[in-house]
Write a protein that holds these residues in place. Structure first.
Motif, PDB file in Angstrom:
ATOM      1  N   THR A 673     -57.541  14.620-114.756  1.00  0.00           N
ATOM      2  CA  THR A 673     -57.858  15.312-113.517  1.00  0.00           C
ATOM      3  C   THR A 673     -57.869  14.281-112.406  1.00  0.00           C
ATOM      4  OG1 THR A 673     -59.242  16.862-114.721  1.00  0.00           O
ATOM      5  CG2 THR A 673     -59.564  16.728-112.338  1.00  0.00           C
ATOM      6  N   GLY A 674     -57.103  14.550-111.358  1.00  0.00           N
ATOM      7  CA  GLY A 674     -56.999  13.533-110.321  1.00  0.00           C
ATOM      8  C   GLY A 674     -57.397  14.041-108.956  1.00  0.00           C
ATOM      9  N   TRP A 675     -57.438  13.110-108.048  1.00  0.00           N
ATOM     10  CA  TRP A 675     -57.693  13.425-106.645  1.00  0.00           C
ATOM     11  C   TRP A 675     -56.633  12.731-105.816  1.00  0.00           C
ATOM     12  CZ3 TRP A 675     -61.275  16.993-105.443  1.00  0.00           C
ATOM     13  CH2 TRP A 675     -62.222  17.282-106.446  1.00  0.00           C
ATOM     14  N   LEU A 676     -55.939  13.549-105.028  1.00  0.00           N
ATOM     15  CA  LEU A 676     -54.998  12.989-104.066  1.00  0.00           C
ATOM     16  C   LEU A 676     -55.757  12.749-102.772  1.00  0.00           C
ATOM     17  CD1 LEU A 676     -52.192  12.219-103.010  1.00  0.00           C
ATOM     18  CD2 LEU A 676     -51.779  14.648-102.556  1.00  0.00           C
ATOM     19  N   ILE A 677     -55.746  11.511-102.341  1.00  0.00           N
ATOM     20  CA  ILE A 677     -56.543  11.141-101.174  1.00  0.00           C
ATOM     21  C   ILE A 677     -55.628  10.522-100.126  1.00  0.00           C
ATOM     22  CG2 ILE A 677     -58.490   9.747-100.358  1.00  0.00           C
ATOM     23  CD1 ILE A 677     -59.472   9.765-103.335  1.00  0.00           C
ATOM     24  N   VAL A 678     -55.499  11.217 -99.015  1.00  0.00           N
ATOM     25  CA  VAL A 678     -54.700  10.690 -97.906  1.00  0.00           C
ATOM     26  C   VAL A 678     -55.480  10.959 -96.625  1.00  0.00           C
ATOM     27  CG1 VAL A 678     -52.399  10.579 -96.870  1.00  0.00           C
ATOM     28  CG2 VAL A 678     -52.677  11.578 -99.148  1.00  0.00           C
ATOM     29  N   GLY A 679     -55.770   9.894 -95.910  1.00  0.00           N
ATOM     30  CA  GLY A 679     -56.559  10.080 -94.686  1.00  0.00           C
ATOM     31  C   GLY A 679     -57.868  10.776 -95.031  1.00  0.00           C
ATOM     32  N   ASP A 680     -58.150  11.884 -94.356  1.00  0.00           N
ATOM     33  CA  ASP A 680     -59.381  12.613 -94.628  1.00  0.00           C
ATOM     34  C   ASP A 680     -59.213  13.655 -95.733  1.00  0.00           C
ATOM     35  OD1 ASP A 680     -60.596  11.196 -92.660  1.00  0.00           O
ATOM     36  OD2 ASP A 680     -60.221  12.718 -91.088  1.00  0.00           O
ATOM     37  N   GLN A 681     -57.971  13.839 -96.170  1.00  0.00           N
ATOM     38  CA  GLN A 681     -57.726  14.875 -97.180  1.00  0.00           C
ATOM     39  C   GLN A 681     -58.067  14.361 -98.578  1.00  0.00           C
ATOM     40  OE1 GLN A 681     -54.311  17.584 -96.681  1.00  0.00           O
ATOM     41  NE2 GLN A 681     -53.467  15.949 -95.380  1.00  0.00           N
ATOM     42  N   ARG A 682     -58.645  15.205 -99.378  1.00  0.00           N
ATOM     43  CA  ARG A 682     -59.000  14.877-100.755  1.00  0.00           C
ATOM     44  C   ARG A 682     -58.789  16.161-101.558  1.00  0.00           C
ATOM     45  NH1 ARG A 682     -62.474  11.579-104.002  1.00  0.00           N
ATOM     46  NH2 ARG A 682     -63.580  12.881-105.524  1.00  0.00           N
ATOM     47  N   VAL A 683     -57.675  16.208-102.310  1.00  0.00           N
ATOM     48  CA  VAL A 683     -57.262  17.448-102.981  1.00  0.00           C
ATOM     49  C   VAL A 683     -57.182  17.199-104.486  1.00  0.00           C
ATOM     50  CG1 VAL A 683     -55.531  19.294-103.049  1.00  0.00           C
ATOM     51  CG2 VAL A 683     -55.855  17.955-100.945  1.00  0.00           C
ATOM     52  N   ARG A 684     -57.680  18.162-105.233  1.00  0.00           N
ATOM     53  CA  ARG A 684     -57.744  18.012-106.693  1.00  0.00           C
ATOM     54  C   ARG A 684     -56.357  18.219-107.308  1.00  0.00           C
ATOM     55  NH1 ARG A 684     -62.169  18.778-110.453  1.00  0.00           N
ATOM     56  NH2 ARG A 684     -61.360  19.577-112.448  1.00  0.00           N
ATOM     57  N   ILE A 685     -56.030  17.373-108.307  1.00  0.00           N
ATOM     58  CA  ILE A 685     -54.738  17.479-109.002  1.00  0.00           C
ATOM     59  C   ILE A 685     -55.007  17.942-110.435  1.00  0.00           C
ATOM     60  CG2 ILE A 685     -52.596  16.259-109.608  1.00  0.00           C
ATOM     61  CD1 ILE A 685     -53.709  13.925-107.749  1.00  0.00           C
ATOM     62  N   GLU A 686     -54.373  19.053-110.811  1.00  0.00           N
ATOM     63  CA  GLU A 686     -54.533  19.568-112.186  1.00  0.00           C
ATOM     64  C   GLU A 686     -53.308  19.178-112.996  1.00  0.00           C
ATOM     65  OE1 GLU A 686     -57.191  20.874-113.244  1.00  0.00           O
ATOM     66  OE2 GLU A 686     -58.221  21.404-111.371  1.00  0.00           O
ATOM     67  N   PRO A 687     -53.471  19.023-114.309  1.00  0.00           N
ATOM     68  CA  PRO A 687     -52.306  18.643-115.128  1.00  0.00           C
ATOM     69  C   PRO A 687     -51.172  19.654-115.008  1.00  0.00           C
ATOM     70  CG  PRO A 687     -54.338  18.506-116.394  1.00  0.00           C
ATOM     71  CD  PRO A 687     -54.692  19.142-115.095  1.00  0.00           C
ATOM     72  N   ASP A 688     -49.951  19.134-114.946  1.00  0.00           N
ATOM     73  CA  ASP A 688     -48.734  19.938-114.956  1.00  0.00           C
ATOM     74  C   ASP A 688     -48.631  20.913-113.780  1.00  0.00           C
ATOM     75  OD1 ASP A 688     -47.553  18.756-117.219  1.00  0.00           O
ATOM     76  OD2 ASP A 688     -48.860  19.933-118.525  1.00  0.00           O
ATOM     77  N   ASN A 689     -49.398  20.680-112.740  1.00  0.00           N
ATOM     78  CA  ASN A 689     -49.291  21.478-111.516  1.00  0.00           C
ATOM     79  C   ASN A 689     -48.819  20.587-110.385  1.00  0.00           C
ATOM     80  OD1 ASN A 689     -49.824  24.217-111.731  1.00  0.00           O
ATOM     81  ND2 ASN A 689     -52.055  23.897-111.795  1.00  0.00           N
ATOM     82  N   GLU A 690     -47.594  20.781-109.958  1.00  0.00           N
ATOM     83  CA  GLU A 690     -47.124  19.937-108.867  1.00  0.00           C
ATOM     84  C   GLU A 690     -47.880  20.289-107.591  1.00  0.00           C
ATOM     85  OE1 GLU A 690     -42.921  18.639-108.603  1.00  0.00           O
ATOM     86  OE2 GLU A 690     -42.972  19.756-106.713  1.00  0.00           O
ATOM     87  N   LEU A 691     -48.343  19.235-106.916  1.00  0.00           N
ATOM     88  CA  LEU A 691     -49.151  19.426-105.721  1.00  0.00           C
ATOM     89  C   LEU A 691     -48.443  18.777-104.534  1.00  0.00           C
ATOM     90  CD1 LEU A 691     -51.915  20.055-104.286  1.00  0.00           C
ATOM     91  CD2 LEU A 691     -52.607  17.756-105.016  1.00  0.00           C
ATOM     92  N   THR A 692     -48.264  19.523-103.491  1.00  0.00           N
ATOM     93  CA  THR A 692     -47.680  18.958-102.272  1.00  0.00           C
ATOM     94  C   THR A 692     -48.612  19.224-101.101  1.00  0.00           C
ATOM     95  OG1 THR A 692     -45.433  19.296-103.068  1.00  0.00           O
ATOM     96  CG2 THR A 692     -45.696  18.996-100.690  1.00  0.00           C
ATOM     97  N   ILE A 693     -48.857  18.184-100.358  1.00  0.00           N
ATOM     98  CA  ILE A 693     -49.650  18.400 -99.149  1.00  0.00           C
ATOM     99  C   ILE A 693     -48.878  17.856 -97.949  1.00  0.00           C
ATOM    100  CG2 ILE A 693     -51.871  18.337-100.345  1.00  0.00           C
ATOM    101  CD1 ILE A 693     -52.251  15.514 -99.165  1.00  0.00           C
TER     102      ILE A 693
END
Lengths: 695, 695
Positions: A673-693
């Motif tokens: 389980t991950g966290w994508l952190i860019v600037g003020d954004q902090r979005v959860r990453i789930e396995p095998d779910n591509e995440l684009t912000i």
């Protein structure tokens, strides 16, 4: 005896087993003793340990029916069922519950065992000891018990592939060009740095072979670092590192030349990758990856031409790069085991005090990237005794000072720098070591009840305070380099300890990296030391690894991009096909080849030269575990001034892929389980779910 | 680095050299792993150490002219002159002063070196290290230094006799009789106990060989302790101990049978001898001497049929007997080195606490008989670390108590005897150990400045007082056997330590032998314990060794004569051709053969059975050194009730001969200064002057 057959954990397939660490210690001697200097063997100058020559393997079985087993051993062996020795060639176990014991003796190679039956298989669920301590009284009754540990194993899964026969893989390569230097004298170019075994077909008479990482070296038969004089009875060159080969056969002949390129296999589908909008940076990454592949062998090697030994300070960087390239955790474990060797401890690792401290840190790093607590458990007893050695040599104030037989390395530097007395740099490494012991004691004390964290924690805290009190200068906003014995001096007594006012980057960047400096100190150090042109520059890729990491932690990826292009790009512009032991941009021509007072002493393929792999993976793609073994992780991507970046990072059982441009970031991960952190954004990453912000 | 070429001390002849102790540790593994149990190999249950796999040999030379040397190495090697590695096959040393260094690597057998030139020879004046710790900085400058010790060597004085090829001598023996038991089944009798390799000529098919120290054992194919199943591919029996051999060949055949008797060579002109007016006692001496010769091998062995390991408690008696028989000091040193093994210490020697203490005492004995302080110096570092182990396991009161993984042996006894808790016997041995450390520290601290006697002396004195306070009973005039944890008991708290009222001979006789008891206590102990029929009798020759010595110290040689004739004479009357592990006169027939719950478990040739050698030499001929190495000695002859005695005792470089009847004593010695002491007479003995006095 803690015997319990944890069937399932070790798998159902049989594999060769041995005393944990013994395969590595034995293989390490072969590895380290392959180093040559102009044909002469060149073993290390530290103690080479050996395997336990007699060990007992044991397990408990519960059989529903009689079972026939295949027994293969490397060494002479005996076999006991329920403590009763059986006649030679016994291979049938009667049904019911039994304790099986095999004692194997082998002086030359590690005692090893392979058992295969319908249900009985040797694997890591077996236990092993070097002394069972079971004695028989005058009535024939057995007493006593030794200390058993889980058996060591790897991937020797066939009775016909015993561990003593292990070797890396090979494939044939041909030179890309050749040049006739004179009659019976040819120079071959393999196009880039390679490692392996030269093969000359149909050899006759005497043939002299001079190897070079550079053209100049291969052609300088008087000074090249490695060579072979081939003659009847000695026709098989040992493995060498080279790009060029100069072959002279005034008194001999051969037909054809090629080489067996030797390499550690890896899985491309479980490898890191990096591409970006800057072609030079892409070439830097590729050459760094190739440098890593050349130096990833039976163990992580420092330089493949000359040094060819395992070195702890070099290895810890290889491990970290490896977590972002091949994730070869077996090679990490092998190298850590080999470096440690056995008790008694009679010297620092590689005789270097800093290298002992890096050894401890490397176990913590390994745990963080892999989550493999079993390895920490395996190493714990040897961590304790090495720590005892360290503590037995600290000063009355608890600080680590080099004894006369200790080598204090820090770095190769071109300016006068104190390496004796009490160095701030070494104290920071010792503090991290004590913190590592504290953390590891807490990790293993569920099964090792006497693993006590508190004694290490107290010492770590005391040392942290002492370092700040002793070395930190509020005036200079920096840690001073050393305290040392005052010479006869106006204001001091002879023998009195005084702080030397020298300031170097080494303690200051480790104060940041190893968590000594607080946030305010960190900002101050960046200005007063790391970005201060008056502080002497670092000239080895070894310490540039840590320097660039410090800049990245401070968010200065754009500067790091420039520095990588200048420094590693500089090596490429000098023709490097792998990265070097040391690079001084101001030098020219053959100056780049010299070191250690020898014209070709410098290693042109040195693991510590590959640090962009680590920097780009961890601080550009921005991937790192936040819980052991990527159970949790974060992705903090940073373009570092580039148009776009993309790449992937291996995790214990999968991959994390990241791509970024100025508008979007996309992440995809297969585990954790991950966290994508860019600037003020902090979005959860789930396995095998591509995440684009969007940015 | 303490390098100084003490040419002359080591002699001018070249000899093979190695790291001291490594040859013995390697050979000991081969020796101890030869034990079999009905065909199955049977290694020891304690840690088997190994040699240092890479060592550096070094010396300084001063040459008047260039010198060519012959270089032989067991292992891969390199060669450096003045720290500069030389090309392979370099064999010329330029004139002048030089430091020569050879680094040798060998996993399978100890790295060993043989150098022979006009003036340059490998010998014990060379130095050796397992880590030279010499590192090279970035400018090519060498730093650091390891710890060097004097090289080990023995008598491997030819380039063609490397240490790894060492073996005992052999000669052929034939059976003295044979008996056809059945078709294809023959029993051979070699006339007496022998040791070696059976040889069957022209073997065909399958042949089963059953060995026996007794006729019964050889004929009992189901229960005999050793056997060989000879078949195609396995035609070479390993060495065995036997008198009888039962050969069955229902499915095979052979032509002739004989054996290679294997033995350690000795010099008859430098051997002890004893004759007296009693023929039975003469036979006892002869059989004891033969028992010693059978058990004196690569090392002193306990029992030649079954145990076949080195055992410290058995060995210390072998050493003492050996000083009165063959004076084979090399075998003493080899055994002491082998028993000690290497650091880290993970168990008592042989896992037995008492055996650790005997190991220390054996070094003191060796020094007293040989005067060889160099060996004490060699062993000192390993004495210190073994002592550290002992002291790390003592109780809060400084007493040695068996931990769960310790074997407390004392003796094989047939009556209930406490072996746990705190045994008086073990404390007396520990006291002697501390006194030995004190003496040896003073012996070696001229060259080993940190050898500090005082810490051991203080502990020894404290323990002496504590033993007397804790165990001595003024009421019983004896030392009690043990204190132990009280069970739930009327007058005691659970867990409280209470003295057990049991009295045994063990602590009481060691109180006399090891100098704990004062003169008054000694007289009291003799009456209350040693001569008291209510105290349980000793049934092993092992502890009878010490019992008889105690009686001799008390001047009771006449009683000892009777006891030797009863006990050892008893074994002879049972047909013994060598002396046994244990003898209970009341047993009959095959009862004598059984032990450890096995019908032929008892060893019929056990070194500790040979104690009359020691008793008759030391307390009848009365010879013992009073300064180390017989620099001074005394002769206190005692007829022990016999008409006359005569014999000789070897000294380091000569012999002392003594004869006595009721009227005269004659002494002749070839070295040292002695005192002949009989009754009130005390007469000085000069070398090579025969002295006769009237009584």
């Amino acid at each position: 005896m803690p015997l319990a057959n944890r069937r399932g954990e070790g798998g159902e397939a049989p594999t060769w087993i041995w005393y944990p660490g013994d395969f590595e210690i034995w293989l390490g001697n072969i590895f380290n003793n392959r180093r040559t200097e102009r044909g002469a063997m060149f073993p290390p100058f530290w103690k080479q340990d050996s395997h336990y020559v007699t060990v007992e393997f044991t397990t408990n079985v519960e059989l529903e029916e009689d079972e026939i087993i295949i027994i293969k051993a490397e060494g002479q062996y005996n076999f006991a069922i329920d403590g009763q020795l059986k006649p030679p060639y016994t291979n049938c176990i009667p049904k019911g519950g039994h304790k099986l014991s095999f004692k194997v003796w082998n002086q030359a190679t590690p005692p090893a065992l392979f058992i295969s039956g319908k249900t009985i298989h040797t694997n890591s669920t077996w236990f092993v000891t070097y002394e069972d301590k079971i004695w028989i009284d005058e009535n024939g009754v057995a007493h006593g018990s030794g200390i058993y540990v889980s058996a060591g194993s790897w991937n020797f899964n066939s009775p016909d592939t015993p561990p003593s026969q292990y070797r890396l893989e090979r494939r044939e390569l041909r030179p890309v060009s050749k040049e006739q230097i004179a009659t019976a004298h040819t120079l071959y170019d393999f196009g880039r740095e390679v490692f392996g075994y030269l093969k000359l077909s149909n050899q006759e008479g005497h043939i002299d072979v001079y190897y070079g990482e550079s053209r100049e070296e291969a052609l300088d038969s008087e000074h090249c670092e490695t060579l072979d004089h081939l003659c009847p009875g000695h026709r098989e060159p040992g493995s060498k590192a080279f790009r060029y080969v100069s072959v002279r056969c005034d008194n001999g002949s051969y037909d054809d030349i090629l080489m067996d390129y030797e390499f550690a296999p890896f899985n491309p589908a479980h490898s890191g990758a990096f591409r970006c909008s800057d072609d030079e940076l892409n070439r830097i990454w590729d050459v760094a990856a190739y440098t890593m592949d050349l130096t990833t062998r039976e163990f992580f090697m420092d330089g493949i031409k000359r040094d060819r030994w395992t070195w702890s300070g070099d290895a810890i960087q290889s491990y970290l790069m490896n977590y972002y390239l091949r994730f070869d955790k077996e090679c990490v474990k092998r190298t850590i085991r080999q470096l440690r060797g056995k008790d008694p401890v009679t010297a620092h690792i590689n005789t270097i005090m800093d290298y002992t401290f890096y050894w401890f840190k490397s176990i913590l790093d390994y745990y963080e990237y892999t989550g493999d607590v079993a390895f920490v458990r395996e190493m714990w007893p040897r961590m304790v005794t090495l720590m005892d050695y360290v503590l037995s040599r600290t000063s009355s104030t608890g600080m680590a000072e080099g004894q006369p037989d200790d080598w204090i390395f820090v770095d190769w530097v071109d300016f006068p720098m104190h390496k004796r007395g009490t160095l701030c740099f070494e104290q920071i490494l010792l503090m991290k070591t004590l913190e590592t012991m504290t953390l590891c004691a807490n990790l293993v004390n569920d099964t090792i009840p006497n693993a006590d964290a508190s004694c290490y924690r107290v010492k770590a805290d005391e040392l942290r305070n002492k370092i700040n009190q002793t070395f930190w200068s509020d005036e200079k906003k920096a840690y001073f380099h050393a305290i040392e014995m005052a010479e006869q001096h106006a204001n001091h007594q002879a023998g009195e300890q005084v702080v030397n006012k020298q300031i170097t980057k080494f303690p200051n960047m480790f104060a940041i990296l190893y968590g000594l400096a607080d946030e305010e100190q960190r900002r101050e150090i960046m200005q007063s030391v790391m970005l201060n042109p008056d502080i002497p520059a670092i000239t080895t890729p070894y310490m540039r690894f840590y320097e660039l990491e410090t800049l990245c932690i401070d968010g200065r990826q754009e500067q790091v991009t420039d520095e990588m292009k200048a420094y590693w790009g500089g090596m490429l512009r000098e023709g490097a096909t792998s990265f070097w032991e040391k690079y001084i941009p101001s030098e020219t021509g053959t100056q780049h080849l010299a070191m250690y007072g020898r014209p070709y002493g410098k290693s042109l393929c040195h693991a510590w030269g590959a640090s962009p792999i680590y920097i780009l993976g961890k601080y550009y793609l921005g991937v790192r575990p936040t819980k052991p073994g990527y159970e949790e992780y974060e992705v903090r991507p940073n373009l570092g001034g580039l148009e776009w970046i993309k790449g992937s990072v291996p995790t214990p059982h999968g991959m994390i892929s990241v791509s970024m441009d100025r508008h979007h970031v996309t992440v995809r991960a297969t585990e954790g389980t991950g966290w994508l952190i860019v600037g003020d954004q902090r979005v959860r990453i789930e396995p095998d779910n591509e995440l684009t912000i969007s940015l």
